[in-house]
Design an enzyme around this catalytic site. Structure first.
Site, short mmCIF file in Angstrom:
data_model
loop_
_atom_site.label_atom_id
_atom_site.label_comp_id
_atom_site.label_asym_id
_atom_site.label_seq_id
_atom_site.Cartn_x
_atom_site.Cartn_y
_atom_site.Cartn_z
N ASP A 105 47.28 37.59 53.21
CA ASP A 105 47.75 37.00 54.47
C ASP A 105 48.61 35.75 54.30
O ASP A 105 49.21 35.26 55.26
CB ASP A 105 46.57 36.71 55.41
CG ASP A 105 45.50 35.81 54.78
OD1 ASP A 105 45.86 34.94 53.96
OD2 ASP A 105 44.31 35.98 55.12
N HIS A 120 46.45 40.17 45.00
CA HIS A 120 46.78 41.44 45.65
C HIS A 120 48.13 41.39 46.38
O HIS A 120 48.41 42.20 47.24
CB HIS A 120 45.65 41.85 46.61
CG HIS A 120 44.37 42.20 45.90
ND1 HIS A 120 43.17 42.39 46.54
CD2 HIS A 120 44.11 42.40 44.58
CE1 HIS A 120 42.23 42.69 45.65
NE2 HIS A 120 42.77 42.70 44.45
N CYS A 128 61.57 46.07 46.39
CA CYS A 128 62.25 47.35 46.17
C CYS A 128 61.27 48.31 45.48
O CYS A 128 60.73 48.00 44.42
CB CYS A 128 63.49 47.14 45.29
SG CYS A 128 64.23 48.70 44.77
N CYS A 151 70.08 48.55 45.41
CA CYS A 151 70.18 49.93 44.92
C CYS A 151 70.08 50.97 46.04
O CYS A 151 70.22 52.17 45.78
CB CYS A 151 69.11 50.19 43.86
SG CYS A 151 67.45 50.34 44.54
N GLY A 188 33.75 33.82 50.24
CA GLY A 188 34.07 34.85 51.22
C GLY A 188 34.55 36.16 50.64
O GLY A 188 35.45 36.79 51.19
N THR A 189 33.94 36.57 49.52
CA THR A 189 34.30 37.88 48.99
C THR A 189 33.06 38.71 48.72
O THR A 189 32.04 38.17 48.30
CB THR A 189 35.17 37.78 47.70
OG1 THR A 189 35.38 39.11 47.19
CG2 THR A 189 34.54 36.92 46.63
P1 OAD Z 1 35.46 42.20 52.12
O1 OAD Z 1 35.87 42.59 53.52
O2 OAD Z 1 34.97 43.26 51.19
O3 OAD Z 1 34.31 41.08 52.18
C1 OAD Z 1 34.41 39.94 53.00
C2 OAD Z 1 33.25 39.03 52.65
O4 OAD Z 1 33.41 37.83 53.41
C3 OAD Z 1 31.86 39.58 52.95
O5 OAD Z 1 31.03 39.39 51.82
C4 OAD Z 1 31.39 38.73 54.14
O6 OAD Z 1 29.98 38.50 54.11
C5 OAD Z 1 32.14 37.44 53.89
N1 OAD Z 1 32.39 36.61 55.08
C6 OAD Z 1 32.61 37.00 56.36
N2 OAD Z 1 32.86 35.93 57.15
C7 OAD Z 1 32.80 34.83 56.35
C8 OAD Z 1 32.98 33.43 56.56
N3 OAD Z 1 33.30 32.93 57.76
N4 OAD Z 1 32.85 32.61 55.48
C9 OAD Z 1 32.55 33.09 54.26
N5 OAD Z 1 32.38 34.40 54.01
C10 OAD Z 1 32.50 35.27 55.03
O7 OAD Z 1 36.70 41.40 51.55
P2 OAD Z 1 37.12 41.09 50.06
O8 OAD Z 1 35.94 40.75 49.22
O9 OAD Z 1 38.23 40.12 50.15
O10 OAD Z 1 41.86 45.01 48.28
O11 OAD Z 1 37.71 42.49 49.62
C11 OAD Z 1 38.36 42.58 48.39
C12 OAD Z 1 39.47 43.59 48.42
O12 OAD Z 1 38.99 44.84 48.91
C13 OAD Z 1 40.61 43.27 49.36
O13 OAD Z 1 41.53 42.36 48.83
C14 OAD Z 1 41.24 44.64 49.53
C15 OAD Z 1 39.98 45.42 49.81
O14 OAD Z 1 39.99 46.74 49.65
C16 OAD Z 1 43.07 45.63 48.28
O15 OAD Z 1 43.65 45.88 49.32
C17 OAD Z 1 43.62 45.95 46.93
#
Ligand code: OAD
Length: 244
Positions: A105, A120, A128, A151, A188-189
């Protein structure tokens, strides 16, 4: 929200090097839908594999672009939140700081983070599809898919799709930051997607103190030294206050 654990506060205060990995959770408080939430409304009937793969783009580039244009607009309409801004401030205060994000984002960049690896890619880059290089498109280019000015090949969004490798330079920077830091923050992952999910494990093996900030338990909870259950913005702001 839980308070900041004593040990984290003192380790951060002493840390010369801090590395951070963020995921969709840090942008939740800005109102950016996560990848899965982005399959709503008009797009509810599509699966991610119909939209975020090289095969989907080959099959129907127009459809894929329509979806990315919609996501671009969602992000244009929101602002970085207190969590993004707290990481900018942390970068200012720590001599050696690196931020890796799985988010596309661009909100970390907009907030002002500088030493940043977008693992990502970025929703707003135009690339391209033949040559893999960034291109500048004329503002009023409405052709879908847009055409490369060099191209004539199709232009794609500069994000990593399922089944594609991560950009090499960004991944190397993220790995090197993980291997060399004193404190590693995981914000937040869900920790489900490799290779990003391996970074905190490398950091721990190399001797870092690893901390998770997330309201929920994740796949990495068992592997970190300490988990703080709370929203990214609240916890990161408290961390800065604790640092004084
Ligand atoms: P996810 O959607 O898998 O996980 C989001 C995490 O954020 C969860 O563990 C939630 O509990 C947590 N969360 C939600 N609200 C929050 C807040 N206010 N503060 C802190 N944490 C919070 O997202 P990602 O782990 O980013 O990849 O997913 C990883 C990748 O999977 C993405 O980049 C994407 C996706 O498929 C690609 O597109 C290659």
């Amino acid at each position: 929200m839980e308070g900041i654990p004593e040990e984290l506060g003192s380790r951060l205060a002493k840390a010369e090097s801090v590395a951070v990995l963020t995921g969709a959770g840090i942008s939740a408080e800005s109102g950016v839908p996560t990848f899965r939430e982005a399959q709503t409304g008009l797009w509810a009937r599509w699966h991610p594999e119909d939209l975020a793969t090289p095969q989907a783009f080959q099959r129907n580039p127009r459809l894929v672009w329509d979806w990315y244009r919609w996501r671009r607009q969602l992000v244009r309409d929101v602002e970085p939140n207190s969590g993004h801004l707290a990481l900018v401030e942390l970068e200012r205060r720590v001599s050696d700081f690196h931020l890796s994000t799985q988010n596309v984002d661009g909100l970390h960049r907009r907030a002002g983070s500088r030493n940043l690896s977008e693992l990502h890619g970025n929703l707003f880059r135009d690339v391209c599809a033949y040559e893999g290089i960034d291109v500048d498109l004329p503002a009023a280019d409405d052709e879908l898919p847009p055409r490369c000015p060099r191209c004539g090949g199709p232009v794609r969004p500069g994000v990593v799709w399922f089944g594609e490798p991560l950009p090499r330079a960004e991944l190397l920077e993220a790995e090197s930051a993980a291997a060399g830091c004193d404190v590693y923050l995981l914000v937040g992952t869900s920790g489900l997607v490799q290779p990003a999910a391996g970074l905190p494990l490398s950091a721990r093996r190399a001797g870092a103190y690893v901390v998770e900030i997330n309201p929920e338990t994740t796949a990495l909870t068992e592997s970190v030294h300490c988990s703080i259950r709370g929203l990214a913005g609240d916890v990161l702001v408290s961390l800065l206050e604790r640092l004084g």
